[in-house]
Design a protein around this motif. Structure first.
Motif: not given
Length: 208
Positions: A156-179
């Motif tokens: 976010l600080v480096r303007d590579r992503h918006y907040l919703h981008d990293v939130c979605a990425g985090a959710a996918i990562g957690i969900g994929a591992t739980e799966l």
């Protein structure tokens, strides 16, 4: 006397819990020392090279702690298959979605902003670290998710992503591992899986 000696020996074997706490503390210091030097004032002008490294630290820590035999009973075969399944599921969702959505990054460098792949990898590794070693010390879980959060914040600080981008990425990562863990519990038994590496090829055999 013999009974007392046996009790002393057994208590000494349990003492590694104290050592596990120290190992966890060392892990936290290692994680956050990476970021102290990684977060200069000119953050926007850095390349993605160090982010590419840091996103893999939580998962690498899982295998490092396993190699050092830190209170983990999961066989190498199961550990490896779970990690591969978690990453594969995360990648299968993240990168096609990037192409499908085509969101432009805040720095306008390309149209692959949503969701964040770095957040996905970091949180997938942190979730697996919590599953495998969170019982040894809560600081292991805090360290893994803390580093994943800082990696996401840096995007976010480096303007590579918006907040919703990293939130979605985090959710996918957690969900994929739980799966991956859900599938491991229901589909794979230790006696039915053979994983071998010859130095040139990796072979996997699953018997149902």
């Amino acid at each position: 006397m013999k009974n007392e000696e046996c009790k002393m020996k057994s208590s000494d074997r349990r003492r590694p819990r104290f050592l596990r706490g120290r190992t966890a503390l060392a892990l936290i210091i290692f994680h956050f020392s990476f970021f102290i030097f990684h977060f200069p004032a000119t953050a926007q002008h850095r390349s993605d090279a160090l982010d590419d490294l840091l996103q893999q630290v939580p998962m690498a820590t899982v295998f490092a702690l396993k190699a050092f035999d830190i209170d983990n009973a999961t066989p190498w075969t199961e550990l490896t298959l779970t990690a591969v399944a978690a990453y594969a599921a995360g990648v299968a969702v993240t990168y096609p979605t990037k192409q499908l959505i085509g969101e432009r990054r805040p720095d306008k460098s390309d149209h692959r902003s949503f969701p964040s792949g770095h957040a996905m990898f970091a949180f997938a590794g942190a979730t697996m670290l919590s599953h495998e070693f969170g019982h040894a010390s809560p600081w292991v879980t805090i360290g893994g998710y803390g580093l994943a959060t800082l990696v996401s914040a840096d995007r976010l600080v480096r303007d590579r992503h918006y907040l919703h981008d990293v939130c979605a990425g985090a959710a996918i990562g957690i969900g994929a591992t739980e799966l991956a863990y859900w599938l491991k519990k229901r589909l794979i038994k230790n006696d039915n899986v053979d994983l071998s590496f010859t130095g040139q090829s990796l072979s996997l055999a699953v018997r149902w």
